[in-house]
Scaffold this active site. Structure first.
Site, mmCIF file in Angstrom:
data_model
loop_
_atom_site.group_PDB
_atom_site.id
_atom_site.type_symbol
_atom_site.label_atom_id
_atom_site.label_comp_id
_atom_site.label_asym_id
_atom_site.label_seq_id
_atom_site.Cartn_x
_atom_site.Cartn_y
_atom_site.Cartn_z
ATOM 1 N N ASP A 202 0.815 -1.216 0.000
ATOM 2 C CA ASP A 202 0.000 0.000 0.000
ATOM 3 C C ASP A 202 0.845 1.261 0.000
ATOM 4 O OD1 ASP A 202 -2.549 1.483 0.382
ATOM 5 O OD2 ASP A 202 -1.673 1.958 2.327
ATOM 6 N N MET A 283 -7.026 6.192 3.654
ATOM 7 C CA MET A 283 -7.191 7.355 2.780
ATOM 8 C C MET A 283 -6.043 7.550 1.803
ATOM 9 S SD MET A 283 -10.097 8.534 3.575
ATOM 10 C CE MET A 283 -9.966 10.006 2.572
ATOM 11 N N ARG A 284 -5.002 6.714 1.898
ATOM 12 C CA ARG A 284 -3.855 6.913 1.012
ATOM 13 C C ARG A 284 -4.260 6.749 -0.454
ATOM 14 N NH1 ARG A 284 -0.366 3.844 3.407
ATOM 15 N NH2 ARG A 284 0.753 5.482 4.498
ATOM 16 N N ALA A 285 -5.166 5.837 -0.724
ATOM 17 C CA ALA A 285 -5.591 5.606 -2.107
ATOM 18 C C ALA A 285 -6.236 6.857 -2.694
ATOM 19 C CB ALA A 285 -6.559 4.431 -2.163
ATOM 20 N N VAL A 288 -3.412 9.509 -3.372
ATOM 21 C CA VAL A 288 -2.554 9.144 -4.501
ATOM 22 C C VAL A 288 -3.317 9.253 -5.817
ATOM 23 C CG1 VAL A 288 -1.292 7.239 -5.573
ATOM 24 C CG2 VAL A 288 -1.040 7.673 -3.134
#
Length: 661
Positions: A202, A283-285, A288
């Protein structure tokens, strides 16, 4: 000086081609335009130009300005560069140089990666100076990690934390240093050699799947270009100078444009809807995907982000993040993506030449529909051979370990002397390049100073003084499954329980970073169904396909396992094997089948091979054959129902309560 293969000369790396950049080249370019994306993970089989394209990337990036004499490549326009070599005055000399590509070897130590004290100065002058590591050298450049899945987890954590934070703090041996570490991290890997843990997967911003072209004309063109390059690298590179310059200028324009591009509230909400629909965690998706869409718009010279930009971003940022089981292949459902983000009608000029075409096949998009045999089929032959039986839901497996203390690679299974863990002592430094334990080295040298003629001044050291720390942690093992798939195991419910147990143990091995192998035996022979690999996904696929039926050549299965162990010991002597023999103990193939099986088991015990016999016998009337085999193998005997860690806890609890009553 070595001349790299030109970026545009790699098939899929020419932006001027009718189809534009392919996914691998596009992901690299977008990460170079917006380093905040978080880098790229390239997954693919060997021989697919992964390393070639990454090494060529540095040649098409715009050069950078640095302060002369600064070991940390500080940007002169920064008001307060985060560099231990600073501060720098307003008149500091500046030079322009190409972007660096720093390669991280698989065997690199943490000291080499993060930096440490300058050992020579510390020992000779008593000065505590910081010697920068590879991350300092990679600042404002590219950090390339080939075979990133083979890198120890603690190093991958270190790299990705630094890439995410843009800085690195090193605290060890009396030093505390923080320096900037902003770089584009690019990892390549062959999934057949093992996967990254989901938590590490991830942390990579984008991921792409690559495969060799299947079209004969394309394959022939790859060979033609490679031969031309090998014959005359300079002349071959000259053919692509203009294309490289065009790429470099286009990246520069995109880097200047990106600050003026923002996502509209409607598209920002669409990003959140897509990430939620694909079930990604955290929330990284979302972050990015938004950054990638903006970079994609800048790459195409647009002032606003479009649905096509968002589609391209989703295809690169989400496949490795969707919620999935550990043994599922990464990928996106293209039909669901079409429902969430309908394609914009294209006019005369395709606004997204790098995106997928309307007739893109499932194979081209990385989405492959595997055809698996149905589990409810009837017997396949008159020999009692049954079709494949599926496994149930995996459970938390009990920990199986190798006795004693090993010296293998760091992992999470058996006790071992490793590079990480608690320090239990020190030993002479026998290996060149090993990490020196400073205090123990000084402790050994101190009593010998008078004999060496030292009165005052620096410490006088000799090679026999050097010591390394001895640490005890956990190692990864070779877990070799030896599976009985004969007729006595062919009952559907028994085989389902067996496959569920193996799947659970595979999941445990995946989490403990082991190497996995599978040997099966049935009829008259044994077969290496899966040579040792770190890809538990491959083992799970083979498990799903196993039929059952026929006689039981138990001796042949054990002898084949012994041969696999022998070969692996030659290849990797430090990795200790653990045999997991899954059988009911019956042996029916050949003369004196039981006696030969016991002899083979005793031979393995004599060779010091640790083993566990998982007893699959069930019912009230049991013969105890697996327990007898375990005695001959000097192995632990574990009934199938006790493979589950939770079931084992229940059994112990019931036994304790029974004694108390």
């Amino acid at each position: 000086m070595l001349q790299q293969f030109p970026f545009p000369a790699v098939l899929g790396g020419d932006a001027d081609a009718p189809e534009g950049l392919d996914d691998m080249a596009l992901a690299l370019v977008l990460s170079a335009i917006a380093p905040g994306i978080g880098g790229v993970l390239i997954r693919g089989e060997k021989g697919t130009a992964k390393s070639t394209l990454v090494r060529a990337l540095a040649d098409i990036l715009p050069p950078i300005d640095v302060i002369v004499g600064d070991r940390f490549s500080s940007d002169p326009v920064e008001p307060q560069p985060l560099s231990p070599d600073g501060p720098f005055g307003p008149d500091a000399a500046v030079e322009t140089r190409p972007v660096r590509l720093v390669e991280l070897p698989v065997g690199a130590t943490e000291d080499r990666v993060a930096g440490s004290i300058h050992l020579e100065r510390a020992l000779s002058d008593g000065a505590i100076d910081f010697e920068p590591g590879l991350l300092a050298k990679a600042h404002r450049g590219i950090l390339y990690v080939d075979e990133v899945n083979l890198l120890p987890d603690h190093l991958v954590d270190l790299l990705l934390d630094a890439a995410a934070m843009g800085r690195l703090t090193v605290e060890r041996e009396g030093i505390s240093v923080t320096h900037a570490a902003r770089f584009v991290i690019v990892g390549t890997m062959n999934p057949e050699e093992g996967e990254l843990r989901p938590q590490l997967l991830d942390r990579f911003g984008l991921t792409v799947e690559v495969a060799a072209p299947r079209d004969p004309a394309q394959r022939a063109e790859v060979v033609r270009r490679r031969l031309a390059y090998d014959d005359d690298p300079a002349a071959f590179r000259a053919l692509y100078v203009d294309s490289e310059n065009d790429l470099r200028e286009r990246i520069q324009r995109a880097q200047r444009r990106i600050a003026s591009i923002a996502l509209s509230p409607q598209l920002l909400l669409k990003v959140a809807e897509v990430c939620s629909a694909f079930g990604v965690d955290g929330m990284r998706a979302d972050i990015v995907t938004a950054r990638t869409a903006i970079a994609h718009a800048a790459w195409h010279g647009r002032d606003d982000v479009t649905i096509d930009d968002l589609r391209a971003a989703v295809r690169l940022a989400l496949p490795h993040r969707r919620r999935r089981n550990p043994f599922d292949a990464p990928g996106l459902d293209e039909a669901e993506l079409d429902n969430l983000l309908p394609r914009e009608p294209s006019g005369g000029d395709d606004p997204d030449p790098d995106g997928p075409g309307g007739d893109e096949s499932a194979e081209d998009s990385g989405e492959v529909s595997a055809q698996r045999p149905e589990c409810g089929g009837s017997a396949a032959s008159s020999h009692g051979e049954a079709g494949p039986v599926g496994a149930g839901q995996p459970y938390r497996a009990r920990l199986l370990t190798v006795a004693g203390v090993g010296d293998g690679q760091a992992g999470r299974r058996s006790r071992a002397r490793t590079t990480a863990g608690r320090r239990i002592g020190a030993s002479p430094l026998a290996t060149a390049g090993a990490s020196i334990h400073l205090s123990e080295t000084i402790r050994m040298a101190a009593p010998r100073q008078r004999a060496r003629g030292r009165n005052v001044g620096r410490l006088i050291l000799a090679s026999e003084d050097l010591r390394r720390a001895v640490r005890e942690g956990r190692e990864a093992n070779l877990v070799l499954f030896v599976v009985d798939v004969s007729g006595s195991m062919a009952a559907r419910e028994r085989m389902r329980r067996v496959k569920t147990a193996i799947l659970s143990l595979l999941l445990d091995a995946y989490q403990r970073r082991d190497t996995i192998g599978v040997v099966t035996f049935r009829d008259e022979v044994a077969d290496v169904a899966l040579p040792p690999t770190r890809s538990v996904e491959a083992a799970a696929r083979r498990l799903d396909e196993l039929p059952a039926g026929g006689r039981t050549p138990l001796a042949e299965g054990l002898l084949t396992a012994a041969d696999v162990v022998r070969r692996e010991r030659l290849r990797d002597p430090g990795r200790r094997p653990l045999l997991v023999v899954i059988t009911d103990g019956r042996a029916t193939a050949g003369p004196d089948a039981v006696g030969r099986a016991h002899q083979a088991g005793a031979m393995l015990a004599g060779q010091g091979v640790a083993a566990v016999v998982v007893d699959c016998e069930s019912g009230r009337m049991r013969m105890g054959l697996a327990a007898t085999l375990a005695q001959h193998m000097c192995a632990d005997h574990v009934p199938l129902v006790e493979v589950s860690a939770d079931a084992l806890v229940d059994i112990v609890r019931d036994a304790v309560q029974g004694e108390a009553a």
